[in-house]
Write an enzyme that holds these catalytic residues in place. Sequence first.
Site, PDB file in Angstrom:
ATOM      1  N   ASP A   1      34.071  44.239  40.018  1.00 29.40           N
ATOM      2  CA  ASP A   1      33.605  44.626  38.682  1.00 29.40           C
ATOM      3  C   ASP A   1      33.693  46.133  38.458  1.00 29.40           C
ATOM      4  O   ASP A   1      32.931  46.694  37.671  1.00 29.40           O
ATOM      5  CB  ASP A   1      32.148  44.161  38.446  1.00 29.40           C
ATOM      6  CG  ASP A   1      31.962  42.686  38.711  1.00 29.40           C
ATOM      7  OD1 ASP A   1      32.725  41.898  38.145  1.00 29.40           O
ATOM      8  OD2 ASP A   1      31.060  42.328  39.487  1.00 29.40           O
TER       9      ASP A   1
ATOM     10  N   LYS B   1      38.751  47.362  37.001  1.00 34.17           N
ATOM     11  CA  LYS B   1      40.188  47.302  37.335  1.00 34.17           C
ATOM     12  C   LYS B   1      41.019  46.848  36.136  1.00 34.17           C
ATOM     13  O   LYS B   1      42.157  47.298  35.968  1.00 34.17           O
ATOM     14  CB  LYS B   1      40.411  46.357  38.514  1.00 34.17           C
ATOM     15  CG  LYS B   1      39.759  46.812  39.814  1.00 34.17           C
ATOM     16  CD  LYS B   1      40.041  45.879  40.959  1.00 34.17           C
ATOM     17  CE  LYS B   1      39.399  44.513  40.797  1.00 34.17           C
ATOM     18  NZ  LYS B   1      37.930  44.545  40.738  1.00 34.17           N
TER      19      LYS B   1
ATOM     20  N   HIS C   1      38.480  40.238  34.072  1.00 36.66           N
ATOM     21  CA  HIS C   1      38.916  41.588  33.725  1.00 36.66           C
ATOM     22  C   HIS C   1      38.820  41.777  32.213  1.00 36.66           C
ATOM     23  O   HIS C   1      39.464  41.062  31.454  1.00 36.66           O
ATOM     24  CB  HIS C   1      40.345  41.831  34.219  1.00 36.66           C
ATOM     25  CG  HIS C   1      40.444  41.900  35.711  1.00 36.66           C
ATOM     26  ND1 HIS C   1      41.635  41.996  36.383  1.00 36.66           N
ATOM     27  CD2 HIS C   1      39.485  41.899  36.665  1.00 36.66           C
ATOM     28  CE1 HIS C   1      41.410  42.052  37.692  1.00 36.66           C
ATOM     29  NE2 HIS C   1      40.114  41.986  37.871  1.00 36.66           N
TER      30      HIS C   1
ATOM     31  N   GLN D   1      38.140  40.995  42.495  1.00 37.77           N
ATOM     32  CA  GLN D   1      36.958  41.328  43.289  1.00 37.77           C
ATOM     33  C   GLN D   1      37.080  42.759  43.858  1.00 37.77           C
ATOM     34  O   GLN D   1      37.653  43.618  43.224  1.00 37.77           O
ATOM     35  CB  GLN D   1      36.714  40.294  44.401  1.00 37.77           C
ATOM     36  CG  GLN D   1      36.237  38.941  43.892  1.00 37.77           C
ATOM     37  CD  GLN D   1      37.370  38.000  43.531  1.00 37.77           C
ATOM     38  OE1 GLN D   1      38.399  37.948  44.202  1.00 37.77           O
ATOM     39  NE2 GLN D   1      37.205  37.245  42.468  1.00 37.77           N
TER      40      GLN D   1
END
Length: 433
Positions: A13, A16, A41, A221
């Site tokens: 989180d 990205k 995302h 992740q």
Amino acid sequence: MANLVVVGAQWGDEGKGKIVDLLTAHFDIVARYQGGHNAGHTVIINGKKYVLHLIPSGILHPGKVCVIGNGVVVDLQALKQEIEDLRLAGISCEGRLFVSNRAHVILDYHRAVERGDEDQREKRIGTTNRGIGPAYEDKMGRRGLRVTDLQDAKSLRGILEENLALKKRLFPQTMASCSLDDVFKRTMALGNELSTYFADASEYLNRAIDQGKSVLFEGAQGTLLDVDHGTYPFVTASNATAAGACTGTGVGPTRIDGVIGIVKAYTTRVGEGPFPTELRGSVGEEIRKRGGEYGASTGRPRRCGWFDAVVARYARLINNLDTFVVTKLDVLDALKEIQICIGYRHKGALLPYFPPEVRVLEECTPEYLTVPGWNQETAGIQDYDVLPTLAKDYLKRLSDLVQAEISLVSTGPERKETIITSPKSRLHSWIKL
């Protein structure tokens, strides 16, 4: 042309999705290499919010090609829905999205197994119950179903029959509603419907690199959730570290030019497991509220804490990170004081490394450095020189503690709300931002 990996350097989180979206303009292809639709995302462009779970956020750039690699476990229904949602938003995946025929498939019974497994555990992992872990278990147990198996109805039915029989013996209650005929028909239909997206992704990527095209590899992740190097057993079921980009796409390590680590200006975690810098009071609540810290996939509130330089240094080591990106700096704007974890004490002794034992990590006391907050708004700033002096001091402190440069700073969710810290950064040497 450079081929780069973007990896989360905390517990996921980190933002990205936004950074991949920002960098995609400088690449020909974006390839996702592990995880499943438990990832979320979020990208905001001109005020419009896009949440992607399987498809790389590079799909939001016209003309760019996206690849879902063999290291990803694919829920066919989730993939179909995501393609449809993008279509309704005016974004076509036709001819621009390829799914590896070696990727493993998540099926109805994987979700049932995950629920049953969590219910039986004395200490829960805090999974998303989307079948990710059980699909990876089947993969490693050499009984998984791959995308390529969808082409043969007889083979598909045989694999499903064997797996359903095993899982009904292990989890009779949660598996009671899973019918072989239903699972077979649904899986076969989805396979046929999505077949135009299936391809030999490894062959495609290597051929593209041979032709001089550039690839941005995207993980899901974060490093501390990696199944080998994370806070095991409170981890995901795949290799979220940079090395996963090779095994998860079939592209050799010598073809990758560098690795970019993404961190928040603070730290968050979802689910169970140790979190040394977690804030349980009003400051943690304020950070959660200002940062909108709720899971993009699950909606679960994220646990929030101070920036952990021990975690970031460990991520730099494991991934051999070349440069860092700091996101959500603006979330800290209103704080009078900010703390940075510079080390862990265990039974009075300062640990020289990030401990592999969860038990030890749970017993650690963070050693903090307190720095003044800047108490000025940084949201939306795009020029490093315009940042408050104390905000620049904070970034410099993080860089020194992590022992790596910071090349980009995000000051808001929009693509344009990003600062290039220096034209001499490592990232700038690869791509002219």
